[in-house]
Write a protein that holds these residues in place. Structure first.
Motif, PDB file in Angstrom:
ATOM      1  N   ASP A  91       1.189  -1.526  -0.203  1.00  0.00           N
ATOM      2  CA  ASP A  91       0.053  -0.066   0.215  1.00  0.00           C
ATOM      3  C   ASP A  91       1.409   1.444  -0.144  1.00  0.00           C
ATOM      4  N   THR A 142      -1.268   2.984  -8.682  1.00  0.00           N
ATOM      5  CA  THR A 142      -1.927   3.713  -7.193  1.00  0.00           C
ATOM      6  C   THR A 142      -0.794   3.580  -6.205  1.00  0.00           C
ATOM      7  N   LYS A 186      -5.441   5.496  -0.822  1.00  0.00           N
ATOM      8  CA  LYS A 186      -4.845   4.524  -2.119  1.00  0.00           C
ATOM      9  C   LYS A 186      -5.575   3.258  -1.890  1.00  0.00           C
ATOM     10  N   GLU A 222      -8.391   3.511  -5.570  1.00  0.00           N
ATOM     11  CA  GLU A 222      -8.360   2.164  -6.062  1.00  0.00           C
ATOM     12  C   GLU A 222      -9.715   1.796  -5.961  1.00  0.00           C
ATOM     13  N   ARG A 271     -11.960   1.260 -10.082  1.00  0.00           N
ATOM     14  CA  ARG A 271     -12.680  -0.018  -9.732  1.00  0.00           C
ATOM     15  C   ARG A 271     -14.499   0.355 -10.145  1.00  0.00           C
TER      16      ARG A 271
END
Lengths: 139, 355
Positions: free
Chosen positions: A50, A76, A123, A127, A131
């Motif tokens: 991460d 990311t 992060k 994401e 998505r």
């Protein structure tokens, strides 16, 4: 935070990275430490992380070069730069390359922990957004 | 080669030969010549004294004066008068010229001092950024080791004896000292930072008031009154606000420190004309000894007790004000107090403008 963030520490100073790693682990962070930019790239290719804590001044590949390479392959992942030498030029370069934060050594672990948590949350949020965008495109 | 002592001995012998005696110039009486020689010696004495006092500037009119004395001695009254008049004229013009020269010399001295100060600051800046970097890394390791040992000690709490209390205590002290070093190195890096100021329209009164409010609480606790004397129609200044804030805050906290307890700080802003504004911070504190006044903007110069000051505050202030195109001055009297004056241009010539 519900899930402990996965953190990769990159610093050429052995004692610094091992002790920081131990300190983060006892605070509930899933941390691992490596000693160079190249090792970090290899580690990131094989395991997801991460947050990366990246030292600026390192032999061979310095932190800025490592940051540029790392962001190419892993967009990311959030990077917190740690340095003993702060300068505005370096800070600007880090921000330009997509670094999340820039901290001056010595930095108390609790302070660092707050930054790591904030970076990990960011992060995850990014994401999540990616998505959703992909889902919308798929639908 | 002759030894210096020998030359000296010769020198003293030569000096005893004068004055001239006897009938040196044929056709002229010895007495007459003596009078003329005395006149000449007198003129030379005047010349020498004045020459020693005010170097070459005096030479033209003094030589004319000497010439006129000579001419009078040789009974050349008209030429003597003429020479005297020219001597007077050149004396007056040289005197007015000297006033300008004095002013120029004083200005040059001031500029030289400023140059030396900025050179000193620049070299310390370069040196310190390197040192700070090298020191921050070991400090980071020491800091982390302390945190790790603290963690280990906490884990052993069940078996806590007197040793572990002492250990915790000494680690707390190490941590405190690491913080102290950290403060110094971080300040050094601030100091060495060479970025150009970011210039914005700044309300100087507001900026100063914001900083005064920050210090107010501490001042009240120490029975220190902060008197505001802001000029109401002060023009906005093109400057870097955050940098200037740092300077004003530093001067205010220094003033509080100088007073200790019971006293007055006067913060003043004013338009000083010639496209410049001034901020004055006056305190009724202990004052600065005359011998320290020249050093207070030097990096690491401090009169505070060991561990209480880094000696970087005022040199950082000096660096910032210079970068903003202004200047900072200090006047002080022992046991009466100090006045710090920042002079800033209204329109900044330096830095990058922010819209």
């Amino acid at each position: 935070m519900t899930v402990s963030p996965k953190v990769l520490i990159v610093d050429d100073e052995e004692r610094f990275r091992t002790t920081l790693c131990k300190l983060l682990v006892v605070k509930g962070v899933d941390a691992k430490a490596v000693g160079s930019g190249k090792e970090a790239l290899k580690e990131l290719d094989s395991n997801p992380y991460d947050v990366v804590l990246l030292d600026v001044k390192m032999p061979e590949m310095n932190g800025i070069e490592a940051l540029a390479e790392l962001k190419k392959a892993h967009r990311t992942v959030e990077v917190i730069m740690l340095t003993g030498h702060a300068s505005v030029d370096v800070a600007v370069e880090i921000m330009r390359l997509g670094g999340y934060e820039y901290l001056l050594k010595p930095c108390p672990v609790d302070e660092l922990l707050l930054k790591i948590e904030a970076a990990a949350e960011r992060k995850m949020a990014r994401e999540e957004r990616l998505r959703k965008a992909e889902e919308a495109r798929g639908a | 080669m002759e030894s210096p002592q020998r030359i000296l001995a010769q020198g003293s012998r030569i000096s005893t030969v004068a004055p001239l005696q006897g009938d040196v110039f044929p056709g002229k009486g010895a007495e007459d010549l003596w009078v003329r020689c005395s006149n000449l010696t007198f003129a030379m004495q005047i010349l020498e004294t004045l020459h020693a006092r005010r170097s070459f500037h005096q030479v033209p009119w003094v030589s004319l004066l000497a010439l006129s004395v000579l001419l009078f001695a040789f009974h050349e009254a008209w030429s003597g008068c003429l020479a005297l008049l020219i001597a007077l004229g050149s004396f007056l013009s040289i005197r007015s010229l000297l006033v300008d020269v004095d002013r120029a010399v004083a200005q040059k001295k001031k500029l030289d001092q400023q140059l030396i100060q900025s050179q000193k600051l620049a070299s310390v800046g370069e040196l310190s950024s390197g040192i700070a970097h090298e020191i921050n890394n070991p400090l980071a390791i020491i800091g982390q080791e302390i945190e790790w040992v603290k963690h280990l000690l906490k884990e052993d709490e069940a078996s806590q004896g007197s040793n572990s209390t002492e250990l915790s205590d000494s680690f707390r002290e190490i941590a405190r000292q690491v913080d102290r070093c950290k403060e110094i190195t971080h300040k050094l890096l601030d100091f060495a930072r060479k970025s150009e100021p970011l210039v914005q329209h700044t309300d100087l009164n507001r900026l100063v008031e914001d900083m005064a409010r920050l210090v107010d609480r501490e001042a009240v606790l120490k029975q220190i009154q902060i008197v505001r004397a802001y000029q109401a129609d002060l023009p906005f200044v093109q400057t870097d606000g955050p940098l200037l804030r740092q300077v004003v805050l530093n001067l205010l906290t220094n003033a509080v420190f100088a007073i200790g307890e019971n006293g007055t700080i006067t913060v003043e802003t004013r338009n000083s004309g010639r496209n410049a504004v001034e901020v004055l911070v006056k305190d009724t504190g202990c004052g600065i000894p005359q011998e320290d006044l020249g050093k207070i903007f030097d990096p690491f110069f401090t009169t505070k007790p060991q561990g209480q000051g880094t000696g970087l505050g005022l040199s950082i202030c000096h660096g910032i004000v210079t970068r903003l195109g202004g200047e900072i001055q200090v006047e002080s009297e022992l046991q009466k107090g100090s006045v710090f004056k920042i002079r800033l241009p209204i329109e900044s010539k330096k830095g990058e403008a922010l819209e």
